[in-house]
Scaffold this motif. Structure first.
Motif, mmCIF file in Angstrom:
data_model
loop_
_atom_site.group_PDB
_atom_site.id
_atom_site.type_symbol
_atom_site.label_atom_id
_atom_site.label_comp_id
_atom_site.label_asym_id
_atom_site.label_seq_id
_atom_site.Cartn_x
_atom_site.Cartn_y
_atom_site.Cartn_z
ATOM 1 N N GLU A 177 0.831 -1.204 0.000
ATOM 2 C CA GLU A 177 0.000 0.000 0.000
ATOM 3 C C GLU A 177 0.866 1.255 0.000
ATOM 4 O OE1 GLU A 177 -4.078 -1.357 2.278
ATOM 5 O OE2 GLU A 177 -2.282 -0.996 3.482
ATOM 6 N N ASN A 187 -6.282 9.089 -3.775
ATOM 7 C CA ASN A 187 -7.599 8.501 -3.499
ATOM 8 C C ASN A 187 -7.520 6.978 -3.487
ATOM 9 O OD1 ASN A 187 -8.724 11.111 -3.462
ATOM 10 N ND2 ASN A 187 -9.087 11.059 -5.671
ATOM 11 N N CYS A 188 -6.478 6.476 -2.829
ATOM 12 C CA CYS A 188 -6.210 5.038 -2.822
ATOM 13 C C CYS A 188 -7.159 4.308 -1.869
ATOM 14 C CB CYS A 188 -4.768 4.762 -2.414
ATOM 15 S SG CYS A 188 -3.547 5.488 -3.523
ATOM 16 N N LYS A 189 -7.520 3.118 -2.250
ATOM 17 C CA LYS A 189 -8.399 2.285 -1.442
ATOM 18 C C LYS A 189 -8.012 0.827 -1.640
ATOM 19 C CE LYS A 189 -13.317 1.420 -0.516
ATOM 20 N NZ LYS A 189 -14.707 1.765 -0.921
ATOM 21 N N THR A 190 -8.041 0.051 -0.564
ATOM 22 C CA THR A 190 -7.812 -1.384 -0.659
ATOM 23 C C THR A 190 -9.101 -2.109 -0.316
ATOM 24 O OG1 THR A 190 -5.470 -1.186 -0.043
ATOM 25 C CG2 THR A 190 -6.488 -3.351 0.193
ATOM 26 N N GLU A 191 -9.570 -2.926 -1.236
ATOM 27 C CA GLU A 191 -10.766 -3.724 -1.005
ATOM 28 C C GLU A 191 -10.386 -5.189 -0.955
ATOM 29 O OE1 GLU A 191 -14.398 -2.476 -2.841
ATOM 30 O OE2 GLU A 191 -13.396 -0.763 -3.804
ATOM 31 N N GLY A 205 -6.413 3.190 -7.212
ATOM 32 C CA GLY A 205 -6.299 4.631 -7.029
ATOM 33 C C GLY A 205 -6.228 5.313 -8.381
#
Length: 211
Positions: A177, A187-191, A205
């Protein structure tokens, strides 16, 4: 011959007839995470997409159907994978909607800002320096382009016997990450998805828009 070690080597770098067999088997584990990734990326019909590490080309075919008015470019280091993907995508290749290249993900042979979406699935654990790949993904994206990196849960994949027998780079999620953010993505996101084999994380992102 240590069969588990040999399978591990083929997962990392498929080659020959055994490599073709392994690519077919591996696709059963990676195609659902790949399609899940595409669903998170809001693929548009006119998108120009790059996929790094495309395996046997099944996801290239899926992406080219999603981006029916755009293009899909694939990057691989395995000649065996390129051969299989070329066969699977022969029609789209003849129509110039799919292009396949042999190159490492850390040295993409493209100018800055050529693609709308950049995707890599199930590759980070075979790459010593994933940060270099993330930087290249970022570089070749257009402003406001989106990048996604999907990979198995470390604690599950690391217990897979061929992985235990052969050296893989079992990067921690928090380290990946950080490398993704350091590449420039915002605007990074981990799903996470626990419904697929080994589970899957997707870091996604975007590249900032030009002011």
């Amino acid at each position: 011959m240590n069969i588990l070690k040999e399978i591990g080597k083929q997962i990392k770098y498929p080659r020959g007839l055994f490599g073709k067999l392994m690519l077919t088997v591996m696709t059963k584990s990676t195609i659902e995470p790949a399609r899940w990734t595409a669903s998170l990326m809001n693929i548009q019909p006119d998108d120009d997409i790059i996929e790094i590490g495309f395996g046997n080309g099944a996801n290239i075919k899926f992406l080219s159907q999603q981006a029916s008015g755009g293009s899909v470019t694939g990057i691989e280091v395995s000649d065996t994978a390129i051969e299989m993907a070329s066969d699977k995508n022969s029609k789209a290749i003849s129509e110039d909607r799919v292009k396949l290249h042999k190159a490492p993900g850390s040295q993409l042979p493209f100018k800055d800002g050529e693609f709308d979406k950049a995707i890599t699935v199930a590759t980070v654990y075979v790459i010593e320096d994933p940060g270099a790949v993330f930087k290249e993904m970022y570089r070749v994206l257009k402003p406001s382009g989106r990048g996604a990196v999907t990979f198995p849960f470390r604690e599950k994949f690391g217990k897979y016997k061929p992985v235990m027998a052969e050296k893989f780079y079992m990067h921690k999620l928090e380290d990946l990450e950080k490398l993704f953010r350091d590449a420039g993505f915002i605007n990074c996101k981990t799903e996470s998805n626990d419904q697929v084999r080994f589970g899957a994380h997707c870091m996604h992102g975007e590249k900032p828009a030009v002011n």
